[in-house]
Every structure is written in structure tokens, then in C-alpha cells.
Design a protein around this motif. Sequence first.
Motif: not given
Length: 431
Positions: A380-409
Motif C-alpha cells: 500500500e506504500i511503495r516509495n515512501l520518502k518522508a514521514l512527518i509527525y506533528f507532536t509536542d515531543g513527549d512520548g516513547i520514540y522508536p530506537k532504530c532509524r527507519p529507511d525513510y526521512e523522519t521529521a518531528f514537527v
Amino acid sequence: MEENSEEYKKGEENRKAKLGVEILKNCRNELYSYFPYLDGAFASVSYESCRHIRGIGTEGNIFYFEPEYLLHSYGHSPAAIRRGYLHMMLHCLYLHLFPKEEYSKHIWDLACDMAVEQVIERENLPGLCLPAQPVRTRCLKKLGDRNLSAERISQMLMQGIFSDSLEEIQSAFCFDDHNLWDRRKEPERIARTKSKWEKILAYTGQKKHDKKQRAGEQEGDGREETAEVHRSRYDYRRFLKKFAVPREEVELDTESFDYIMYHYGMEHYGDMPLIEPLEYKEVNRLEELVIALDTSGSCSRETVQQFLAETYSILSERENFFKKMKVHLVQCDCSIRESIVIHSEEEWKAYSKNIKIQGRGGTDFRPVFAYVAEQKEKKEIRNLKALIYFTDGDGIYPKCRPDYETAFVFLKGGNGMDRVPCWAMKLVVSH
């Protein structure tokens, strides 16, 4: 006849030199997409071919390269040259080009190579990865989790704490020719170059979340004060535009160009290359985008709507944007509460206007990354370049880096920004 031969030889050298310059420019542009705050550093060097250098190297103003070496190396491994470009740039920023008197040249050169490679290795960027080497792995493990300065690594080398020989370590870590660093006969030029990089370092430090940075050393603990390169505050609009829309651009496509076949034709058939670089390069800015909304108790409906409005204003600047891609919108607090796919401008406006926040629990970012992995497995997702996560920053983060760009906004800065892991970008949307 001899005169024609000389002209041909000169013309061939000029062609190789121009191709070498294009390769380095291409590497610079690709690195800029990862490290936009290094713009001052990238703009401070030029490129020049040189037959008397061993491969490639710099004295702080020019990246000199031997054309045959550069073309062959890039044809074999573009990632190695991209990484090498950053390797030399970090030498300049850390002021490695100005050796310490108390260390021998051999020890200092090797320590500087190890210092910059440990920084690059921790970035774990797909475009800079090299095949694993046992010697490199052992040495990096010995250096530990801190970014140590060249001075500290020099001391470790002299103490003999590494199990491998200096020759083996050098083979695993070296990239560029350091002979250009020794310019004692030109003290004025050295002083000017050092002053230039000190100013660039200060400029870069200001762009990196307004934190004062010093490269190369810090009295007392010997740490390299160069935080992980993705922990800076980026401009959200610039980030999003980088992934705007797939299109073809008029430029040499150096990624798909086979330099080996090019030179085979030039050497054996005169001015008849077997392959030419493509004039048009397709640049996949974005085909799919995942936008995750933190729907814990700290993010209000009005705040989420404001974020979506700003995001839409940026995306809609691109002609036919919604005809080129699809947007996955995911609501999540400690679990996935809603996921929909937006295909059109009308769907985006309707969703944003009538959005109902679902959740209001605690914040766990990991379910969104698991959702993306599941959708990729289902195709269903074939060529993901970026994930944007809108948040206040307080939470549990993944430990490993995914294979696409990730930005917490963030809609505004706050303590939550300091919790963003080093492998992700942290952005502030204008308001």
C-alpha cells in the motif's frame, strides 16, 4: 599528426576534469539535502583537477582531484565519494588542516580520519553507507559512543590501545591526501584559511539551534563538540518543498551515467563515447507522504488544524500536486486511532475542516512506524520518502532509524524538542 595527438590528449583531459567537477557538485547537492545547515561550508570550496595529487584532497579552499581516480571511484561506488566529500568537509570544520605540534604527522592524520568517520558512521544515512570492514568495526567499537576529538584519538593511538596495526587502521579509515595540509611556507595563507573556517564554524553553530560549537577539541575532556548532524532546528517549509513533486530536471544525471563505458569509448574510438550522460534527470521529490498527528491530550483540535493548514499551503504551491501523490493521514496517541488516504485537494480540505480528534491518551510514537512497515509489506506504500509527525515531543520514540526521512514537527519550540532522537529531524512550523 603529433600536434593533433596532443590536442586530442588535452581535450580528453579537459573532458575528464569537467566530469570530475560535475561529480563533486552532484555530491555536494545530495549532501545538502541531508545537512542544509552546512550551506556555508558547502559554498566555501571550489573544485580543481590536479595530476600531482594522490586521489583527492583539500587545503581548505579547493577540493583537488585526480580525474582518473575520481571517475573510476565514483563509477565503482558513488556512496564512497559522497561520504568522502563529507569526510573532507568535516576535516575543514574541525580545523584538522592545522595540525598540533605535539603529534607526529602520521598519528595526527590517522586520528583525524578516525574522528570524522565516527561522526559519519553514527549518522547511518543510506546514501553514505559502506560495506562493513572488520578493522573499522573493531576500532569504532573501541572509540565508544562519544564523538572523540582528534587529539584524544591521537593519544589512544600512541598508547597502542587498538588491536590492529596503524597500517591496517589507516587502510580502513583514510580517504583523502593530507599532504596539502602542510603549508608552513605560507603562514599568511594558512592564517586566512583558518580564520575562514572558524567563521564558518560559528555560522554553522548558529544555524544548529543557536548552540555554540567548537570543532576539534575542548580542553579537559577532549570531546568533539559536533552534535549529531540531524539534531538541528530546520525550516519546515524548506523541508517539505524538498519533497514536492516528481519531475524531470535539466541536469546531467551522474547517478545513472556509466563512466567506465564512457572512457572505454573515448580511449578506443577517439571522440566517439559509447554513452553520454543523460541531459534530463528525473528527480523523485515525493510520491507518497505519511503525516502522523499526535492526538494525545496535549494537542488540541485547533492546533492540529493550524498545522494541517500550514502544510496544505506549502503543498498546494506545486502545480497538480495531489494528482502526483497520496497522503496517508494517521491519528495516534498510544495506538493508531484513525488512518485515511488523501488523494485530492477536496478530500484534504474536507478532512481538515471536519477533523475529529480521536485518542486523548498517552503518547507512543512507535505504532505509527509499525503501521508504515505493515503498509509497505502490503504494497500500500511503495516509495515512501518522508514521514512527518506533528507532536509536542513527549512520548516513547522508536530506537532504530527507519529507511525513510523522519521529521518531528512542533508548532512552537519547547522541552519536547530535546527528546527527539538523533536520527530524526526536528522542525518548527511557522505560526
